[in-house]
Design a protein around this motif. Structure first.
Motif, PDB file in Angstrom:
ATOM      1  N   TYR A 170      50.331  43.765  -7.774  1.00  0.00           N
ATOM      2  CA  TYR A 170      50.331  43.594  -9.218  1.00  0.00           C
ATOM      3  C   TYR A 170      49.161  44.327  -9.864  1.00  0.00           C
ATOM      4  O   TYR A 170      49.322  45.023 -10.865  1.00  0.00           O
ATOM      5  CB  TYR A 170      50.272  42.120  -9.605  1.00  0.00           C
ATOM      6  CG  TYR A 170      51.544  41.351  -9.347  1.00  0.00           C
ATOM      7  CD1 TYR A 170      52.790  41.963  -9.373  1.00  0.00           C
ATOM      8  CD2 TYR A 170      51.503  39.997  -9.076  1.00  0.00           C
ATOM      9  CE1 TYR A 170      53.945  41.249  -9.138  1.00  0.00           C
ATOM     10  CE2 TYR A 170      52.649  39.275  -8.844  1.00  0.00           C
ATOM     11  CZ  TYR A 170      53.874  39.903  -8.873  1.00  0.00           C
ATOM     12  OH  TYR A 170      55.017  39.192  -8.650  1.00  0.00           O
ATOM     13  N   ILE A 171      47.978  44.164  -9.301  1.00  0.00           N
ATOM     14  CA  ILE A 171      46.787  44.780  -9.880  1.00  0.00           C
ATOM     15  C   ILE A 171      46.886  46.296  -9.825  1.00  0.00           C
ATOM     16  O   ILE A 171      46.624  46.990 -10.816  1.00  0.00           O
ATOM     17  CB  ILE A 171      45.518  44.269  -9.178  1.00  0.00           C
ATOM     18  CG1 ILE A 171      45.302  42.792  -9.520  1.00  0.00           C
ATOM     19  CG2 ILE A 171      44.295  45.094  -9.578  1.00  0.00           C
ATOM     20  CD1 ILE A 171      44.209  42.119  -8.724  1.00  0.00           C
ATOM     21  N   CYS A 172      47.262  46.830  -8.674  1.00  0.00           N
ATOM     22  CA  CYS A 172      47.370  48.290  -8.538  1.00  0.00           C
ATOM     23  C   CYS A 172      48.487  48.838  -9.420  1.00  0.00           C
ATOM     24  O   CYS A 172      48.349  49.921  -9.997  1.00  0.00           O
ATOM     25  CB  CYS A 172      47.577  48.675  -7.079  1.00  0.00           C
ATOM     26  SG  CYS A 172      46.110  48.411  -6.072  1.00  0.00           S
TER      27      CYS A 172
ATOM     28  N   ASN B 223      41.714  65.345 -13.662  1.00  0.00           N
ATOM     29  CA  ASN B 223      41.053  64.041 -13.570  1.00  0.00           C
ATOM     30  C   ASN B 223      42.076  62.917 -13.511  1.00  0.00           C
ATOM     31  O   ASN B 223      41.913  61.950 -12.762  1.00  0.00           O
ATOM     32  CB  ASN B 223      40.120  63.822 -14.760  1.00  0.00           C
ATOM     33  CG  ASN B 223      38.920  64.728 -14.720  1.00  0.00           C
ATOM     34  OD1 ASN B 223      38.560  65.246 -13.666  1.00  0.00           O
ATOM     35  ND2 ASN B 223      38.297  64.915 -15.863  1.00  0.00           N
ATOM     36  N   ILE B 224      43.120  63.039 -14.303  1.00  0.00           N
ATOM     37  CA  ILE B 224      44.142  61.997 -14.344  1.00  0.00           C
ATOM     38  C   ILE B 224      44.892  61.933 -13.015  1.00  0.00           C
ATOM     39  O   ILE B 224      45.128  60.842 -12.481  1.00  0.00           O
ATOM     40  CB  ILE B 224      45.098  62.239 -15.525  1.00  0.00           C
ATOM     41  CG1 ILE B 224      44.336  62.065 -16.838  1.00  0.00           C
ATOM     42  CG2 ILE B 224      46.293  61.317 -15.463  1.00  0.00           C
ATOM     43  CD1 ILE B 224      45.070  62.540 -18.061  1.00  0.00           C
TER      44      ILE B 224
ATOM     45  N   THR C 111      45.982  59.225  -7.939  1.00  0.00           N
ATOM     46  CA  THR C 111      46.005  59.329  -6.474  1.00  0.00           C
ATOM     47  C   THR C 111      45.068  58.317  -5.841  1.00  0.00           C
ATOM     48  O   THR C 111      45.401  57.706  -4.827  1.00  0.00           O
ATOM     49  CB  THR C 111      45.614  60.755  -6.042  1.00  0.00           C
ATOM     50  OG1 THR C 111      46.514  61.675  -6.662  1.00  0.00           O
ATOM     51  CG2 THR C 111      45.679  60.913  -4.544  1.00  0.00           C
ATOM     52  N   SER C 112      43.911  58.112  -6.446  1.00  0.00           N
ATOM     53  CA  SER C 112      42.964  57.139  -5.897  1.00  0.00           C
ATOM     54  C   SER C 112      43.515  55.716  -6.007  1.00  0.00           C
ATOM     55  O   SER C 112      43.286  54.887  -5.124  1.00  0.00           O
ATOM     56  CB  SER C 112      41.609  57.247  -6.587  1.00  0.00           C
ATOM     57  OG  SER C 112      41.675  56.780  -7.910  1.00  0.00           O
ATOM     58  N   ILE C 113      44.270  55.434  -7.077  1.00  0.00           N
ATOM     59  CA  ILE C 113      44.877  54.106  -7.213  1.00  0.00           C
ATOM     60  C   ILE C 113      45.916  53.888  -6.117  1.00  0.00           C
ATOM     61  O   ILE C 113      45.962  52.822  -5.489  1.00  0.00           O
ATOM     62  CB  ILE C 113      45.504  53.931  -8.613  1.00  0.00           C
ATOM     63  CG1 ILE C 113      44.424  53.892  -9.677  1.00  0.00           C
ATOM     64  CG2 ILE C 113      46.353  52.655  -8.674  1.00  0.00           C
ATOM     65  CD1 ILE C 113      44.953  53.973 -11.095  1.00  0.00           C
ATOM     66  N   LEU C 114      46.731  54.895  -5.853  1.00  0.00           N
ATOM     67  CA  LEU C 114      47.748  54.770  -4.804  1.00  0.00           C
ATOM     68  C   LEU C 114      47.120  54.625  -3.418  1.00  0.00           C
ATOM     69  O   LEU C 114      47.571  53.812  -2.597  1.00  0.00           O
ATOM     70  CB  LEU C 114      48.691  55.968  -4.832  1.00  0.00           C
ATOM     71  CG  LEU C 114      49.613  56.056  -6.042  1.00  0.00           C
ATOM     72  CD1 LEU C 114      50.403  57.350  -6.003  1.00  0.00           C
ATOM     73  CD2 LEU C 114      50.528  54.863  -6.107  1.00  0.00           C
ATOM     74  N   SER C 115      46.078  55.388  -3.151  1.00  0.00           N
ATOM     75  CA  SER C 115      45.428  55.283  -1.839  1.00  0.00           C
ATOM     76  C   SER C 115      44.704  53.952  -1.699  1.00  0.00           C
ATOM     77  O   SER C 115      44.678  53.366  -0.610  1.00  0.00           O
ATOM     78  CB  SER C 115      44.477  56.452  -1.608  1.00  0.00           C
ATOM     79  OG  SER C 115      43.405  56.411  -2.510  1.00  0.00           O
ATOM     80  N   MET C 116      44.129  53.446  -2.805  1.00  0.00           N
ATOM     81  CA  MET C 116      43.483  52.133  -2.774  1.00  0.00           C
ATOM     82  C   MET C 116      44.527  51.062  -2.451  1.00  0.00           C
ATOM     83  O   MET C 116      44.279  50.169  -1.629  1.00  0.00           O
ATOM     84  CB  MET C 116      42.831  51.844  -4.123  1.00  0.00           C
ATOM     85  CG  MET C 116      42.209  50.476  -4.229  1.00  0.00           C
ATOM     86  SD  MET C 116      41.414  50.156  -5.811  1.00  0.00           S
ATOM     87  CE  MET C 116      42.785  50.206  -6.936  1.00  0.00           C
TER      88      MET C 116
END
Length: 90
Positions: free
Chosen positions: A13-15, A36-37, A42-47
């Motif tokens: 949910y958070i991601c 940047n976007i 990409t960082s959100i998906l990898s997190m």
């Protein structure tokens, strides 16, 4: 969190909400810096992938309670960093 399923659901949910906010910022934000976007999304998906996997495999030799507390603290810290980056985009 009562169990692993609830923790995974919360991470999803958070991601998901962070990803939607990133998309909204890219479409409706003032800055149009696509590099940047894309890096932020990409960082959100990898997190997301990293933390969902870490829920399933507790680190050997570490008590579960300590492991999950550490996991939640690190996740919260990383989420706050992403939120700061999203605020800078808008």
């Amino acid at each position: 969190m009562s169990n692993k399923r609830d923790l995974k659901r919360t991470i999803n949910y958070i991601c998901g909400d962070l990803f939607v906010e990133g998309i909204a910022a890219s479409l409706y934000g003032e800055s149009r810096e696509s590099d940047n976007i894309e890096a932020l999304l990409t960082s959100i998906l990898s997190m997301h992938n990293n933390y969902v996997r870490r829920v399933s495999h507790v680190e050997p030799g570490m008590p579960a309670k300590v492991y999950f507390k550490d996991l939640k603290d690190k996740f919260s810290k990383e989420v706050n960093e992403v939120i700061d980056q999203l605020n800078n985009l808008a």
